[in-house]
Design a protein around this motif. Structure first.
Motif, short mmCIF file in Angstrom:
data_model
loop_
_atom_site.label_atom_id
_atom_site.label_comp_id
_atom_site.label_asym_id
_atom_site.label_seq_id
_atom_site.Cartn_x
_atom_site.Cartn_y
_atom_site.Cartn_z
N PHE A 28 0.84 -1.20 0.00
CA PHE A 28 0.00 0.00 0.00
C PHE A 28 0.87 1.25 0.00
CE2 PHE A 28 0.49 0.77 4.66
CZ PHE A 28 1.01 -0.47 5.03
N GLU A 29 0.26 2.37 -0.41
CA GLU A 29 0.98 3.64 -0.48
C GLU A 29 1.26 4.14 0.93
OE1 GLU A 29 1.88 4.89 -3.34
OE2 GLU A 29 0.55 3.89 -4.77
N ASP A 30 2.50 4.60 1.15
CA ASP A 30 2.83 5.21 2.45
C ASP A 30 2.03 6.50 2.60
OD1 ASP A 30 5.53 4.93 4.51
OD2 ASP A 30 4.40 6.81 4.52
N ILE A 31 1.52 6.73 3.80
CA ILE A 31 0.67 7.91 4.06
C ILE A 31 1.48 9.21 4.06
CG2 ILE A 31 0.83 8.02 6.60
CD1 ILE A 31 -2.27 8.11 6.61
N ASN A 32 2.77 9.09 4.22
CA ASN A 32 3.66 10.26 4.27
C ASN A 32 4.84 10.03 3.33
OD1 ASN A 32 4.94 12.62 5.09
ND2 ASN A 32 5.86 11.66 6.90
N PRO A 33 4.57 10.07 2.00
CA PRO A 33 5.57 9.61 1.03
C PRO A 33 6.84 10.45 1.04
CG PRO A 33 3.68 10.62 -0.08
CD PRO A 33 3.31 10.51 1.36
N ALA A 35 9.13 10.00 -1.42
CA ALA A 35 9.59 9.98 -2.81
C ALA A 35 8.34 9.81 -3.68
CB ALA A 35 10.56 8.81 -3.02
N PRO A 36 8.45 10.10 -4.99
CA PRO A 36 7.27 9.93 -5.86
C PRO A 36 6.66 8.54 -5.76
CG PRO A 36 8.94 11.22 -6.98
CD PRO A 36 9.57 10.75 -5.70
N THR A 37 7.49 7.50 -5.67
CA THR A 37 6.99 6.16 -5.32
C THR A 37 7.42 5.86 -3.89
OG1 THR A 37 6.96 5.23 -7.55
CG2 THR A 37 7.24 3.68 -5.74
N HIS A 38 6.46 5.60 -3.03
CA HIS A 38 6.77 5.15 -1.67
C HIS A 38 5.69 4.16 -1.26
CE1 HIS A 38 8.16 6.23 2.72
NE2 HIS A 38 8.11 4.93 2.49
N VAL A 39 6.00 2.90 -1.48
CA VAL A 39 5.06 1.81 -1.23
C VAL A 39 5.60 0.98 -0.07
CG1 VAL A 39 4.06 -0.30 -2.21
CG2 VAL A 39 4.30 1.75 -3.64
N HIS A 100 8.22 -4.54 7.48
CA HIS A 100 7.81 -3.98 6.19
C HIS A 100 9.02 -3.53 5.41
CE1 HIS A 100 7.73 -0.80 9.28
NE2 HIS A 100 8.14 0.04 8.34
N LEU A 101 8.87 -3.58 4.09
CA LEU A 101 9.85 -3.00 3.19
C LEU A 101 9.29 -1.68 2.67
CD1 LEU A 101 11.01 -5.96 0.90
CD2 LEU A 101 12.23 -4.95 2.85
N HIS A 102 10.13 -0.64 2.68
CA HIS A 102 9.81 0.60 1.98
C HIS A 102 10.36 0.46 0.56
CE1 HIS A 102 9.08 3.23 5.63
NE2 HIS A 102 9.77 2.26 6.20
N LEU A 103 9.49 0.61 -0.43
CA LEU A 103 9.93 0.72 -1.81
C LEU A 103 9.89 2.19 -2.19
CD1 LEU A 103 10.52 -0.08 -4.75
CD2 LEU A 103 8.07 -0.60 -5.00
N LEU A 104 11.07 2.73 -2.46
CA LEU A 104 11.21 4.16 -2.73
C LEU A 104 11.81 4.35 -4.12
CD1 LEU A 104 12.77 4.74 0.73
CD2 LEU A 104 10.77 6.04 -0.01
N ARG A 107 13.18 9.51 -7.50
CA ARG A 107 14.11 10.63 -7.27
C ARG A 107 15.45 10.03 -6.87
NH1 ARG A 107 15.42 11.46 -1.92
NH2 ARG A 107 13.86 10.98 -0.30
N PRO A 108 16.54 10.82 -6.94
CA PRO A 108 17.83 10.28 -6.51
C PRO A 108 17.89 10.17 -4.99
CG PRO A 108 18.09 12.29 -7.86
CD PRO A 108 16.64 12.18 -7.49
#
Ligand code: AMP
Ligand code: ZN
Length: 114
Positions: A28-33, A35-39, A100-104, A107-108
């Motif tokens: 699921f999407e992180d509530i406080n991202p 990075a543009p992708t933060h799952v 949990h794993l953060h997928l970020l 962005r660099p």
């Protein structure tokens, strides 16, 4: 575990923006991202921290890693690159005690992390 935020999210008791769902995992999407992708990618089974992993959890954690990498590909990050991050205990930044794993990505990122 009944009072765990991520167990409740995986069970649909607390709303989230679902990215993936199967019998073993939820993403699921992180509530406080950050990075543009933060799952966030989690096993449905409650495991509080990486310290609690046992040898028999190796296949589960391997599948978690494969799933996170697959979601990265689905987000178009295969060639751009992405980061997978897992924090263990407060000093490393863990605030929710369900593995949990953060997928970020998108962005660099600097190295080493702060
Ligand atoms: P960590 O600090 O590594 O334990 O990561 C926990 C993550 O959960 C943080 O990035 C939070 O922004 C995220 N988070 C907390 N509550 C929620 C929620 N209700 N829905 C989605 N993400 C959340
Ligand atoms: Zn939990």
């Amino acid at each position: 575990m009944s009072d765990c935020l991520f167990c409740k999210i995986a069970a649909g008791e607390i709303p989230s923006r679902r990215v993936h769902s199967d019998e073993e995992f939820y993403a699921f999407e992180d509530i406080n991202p950050q990075a543009p992708t933060h799952v966030l990618v989690i096993p449905r089974r409650h495991i509080a921290t990486l310290n609690d992993l046992r040898d028999e959890d190796a296949p589960l954690m391997g599948r978690l890693l494969v799933l996170a990498s697959r979601i990265a590909k689905e987000r178009g990050l295969e060639s751009k690159g992405f980061r997978l991050n897992a924090n263990c205990l407060e000093s490393a930044g863990q605030s929710v005690f369900h593995v949990h794993l953060h997928l970020l990505g998108g962005r660099p990122f600097g190295w080493p992390p702060g």
